[in-house]
Design a protein around this motif. Structure first.
Motif, short mmCIF file in Angstrom:
data_model
loop_
_atom_site.label_atom_id
_atom_site.label_comp_id
_atom_site.label_asym_id
_atom_site.label_seq_id
_atom_site.Cartn_x
_atom_site.Cartn_y
_atom_site.Cartn_z
N LYS A 156 0.82 -1.21 0.00
CA LYS A 156 0.00 0.00 0.00
C LYS A 156 0.86 1.26 0.00
CE LYS A 156 -3.89 2.25 0.09
NZ LYS A 156 -4.75 2.27 -1.11
N ASN A 157 1.88 1.28 0.85
CA ASN A 157 2.72 2.48 1.02
C ASN A 157 4.05 2.32 0.31
OD1 ASN A 157 0.83 3.84 2.81
ND2 ASN A 157 1.38 2.26 4.30
N ILE A 158 4.30 3.18 -0.67
CA ILE A 158 5.50 3.08 -1.49
C ILE A 158 6.38 4.30 -1.27
CG2 ILE A 158 6.35 3.11 -3.87
CD1 ILE A 158 4.07 1.32 -4.64
N LEU A 159 7.68 4.04 -1.05
CA LEU A 159 8.67 5.10 -0.88
C LEU A 159 9.49 5.21 -2.15
CD1 LEU A 159 10.11 7.15 1.03
CD2 LEU A 159 11.64 5.27 1.68
N ILE A 160 9.55 6.39 -2.73
CA ILE A 160 10.33 6.64 -3.94
C ILE A 160 11.52 7.51 -3.56
CG2 ILE A 160 10.35 7.70 -6.23
CD1 ILE A 160 7.37 7.10 -6.46
N CYS A 161 12.73 6.99 -3.78
CA CYS A 161 13.94 7.72 -3.42
C CYS A 161 15.03 7.42 -4.43
CB CYS A 161 14.39 7.34 -2.02
SG CYS A 161 15.91 8.16 -1.50
N PHE A 162 15.40 8.42 -5.20
CA PHE A 162 16.43 8.24 -6.23
C PHE A 162 17.75 8.91 -5.82
CE2 PHE A 162 12.45 7.92 -8.85
CZ PHE A 162 12.58 6.55 -9.10
#
Length: 319
Positions: A156-162
């Motif tokens: 459900k909870n997605i972390l986007i970190c580039f």
């Protein structure tokens, strides 16, 4: 004396500083260690330890180095030259250890190749320690590592970190293209991302997107996420060690790493950017759990101890 030298002014060097910072903290418990960081003031403020010195360039770093008569030198520089290793040998370095590649002529005594991918690596000039067991994750990550890994029942909870700067500009791509109600997204705006770029991203507003600017605690963010999306760099390893499912998008500089992680069943490979979002929406939960467990077992947090053992094995360890 041990000298740890890292550079992080480039978009791709911030992870080197963080890795060296963790190594310095760990070794300082039992050894005489200093760090030399080539970086700007803004980045340097993230490292709160009094035995690390900030310099602007290599010449300033070498001025510090020459104050010591005998030392073990540990390099976490990108593409150092042969002239540097020659200078170090002439000015008191008893052993030179190096992380990263040596394609610019640098000649260490010991090289750490911190992955277990399938490419061959041979060089008779120095001793090689190779494997994921030498990839450093910080002590705070290790402290928060899940004692027992449980399968996630849903995403459900997605972390986007580039990363600190997102040189691929994938942050903008996801912010603009997200149009689902399946997931809640937290998107990290890294500390090395220019202010005007952050301001432009923040104008993209959607109900299921929250932006996190220069977070102080990535561990907490990771532990509160069901899945990480990244480029395959340092944060990927931290997620693996913590037991958080990791996925990555292929970008030219790190594409081989993402593909290799996928082949080793350590991440979910989302493919190229033009197919990544669709692949994200069609994830197979069983596969996500499988690769998470495999990565958790491989990135076990032992690297700092393993590297210290190598340093202790060097003649003159009491320097």
């Amino acid at each position: 004396m041990i000298i740890v030298h890292a550079k992080g002014n480039s978009q791709l060097g911030i992870g080197n500083l963080s890795r060296s910072y963790e190594l310095i903290k760990y070794l300082s418990i039992t050894k005489d260690v200093i760090g030399i960081f080539e970086c700007d003031e803004n980045i340097f403020r993230r490292y709160d330890i009094n035995n690390i010195y900030r310099v602007n360039n290599l010449n300033e770093a070498l001025e510090l180095v020459t104050k010591y008569k005998s030392f073990i030198y540990i390099s976490d520089l990108v593409s150092p030259k042969k002239e540097l290793s020659s200078f170090l040998k002439e000015n008191g370095a008893k052993q030179i250890l190096h992380f990263n590649g040596i394609n610019s002529g640098f000649e260490p005594d010991i090289l750490f190749v911190t992955d277990g991918f399938d490419y061959e690596f041979f060089d008779n000039r120095f001793k090689i320690y190779r494997g994921f067991e030498y990839y450093i994750v910080g002590n705070e990550v290790i402290k928060n590592r899940k004692k027992k890994l449980k399968h996630i029942k849903s995403i459900k909870n997605i972390l986007i970190c580039f990363g600190g700067a997102d040189p691929a500009f994938f942050t903008e791509y996801f912010a603009k293209n997200i149009n689902d109600f399946k997931y809640n997204y937290k998107i990290v705006l890294g500390p090395a991302m220019p202010k005007n770029r952050k301001e432009n991203i923040l104008t993209i507003k959607k109900n299921n997107i929250e932006y996190i600017d220069s977070p102080k605690n990535m561990i907490e963010l990771l532990l509160n996420s069901d899945l990480l999306i990244t480029l395959g760099g340092m944060t990927t390893y931290e997620a693996m060690c913590l037991g958080v499912p990791a996925s990555a998008v292929r970008w030219n500089y790190l594409e081989y790493i993402v593909k290799s992680f996928g082949e080793k069943n350590m991440i979910t490979d989302l493919g190229n950017i033009d197919e990544a979002y669709e692949n994200l929406l069609n994830l197979n939960l069983d596969n996500v759990n499988k690769v998470c467990k495999n990565a958790y077992n491989i990135i076990d947090g032992s690297a700092l101890k393993n590297i210290e053992k190598v340093i202790n094995s060097i003649n003159g360890e009491s320097l």
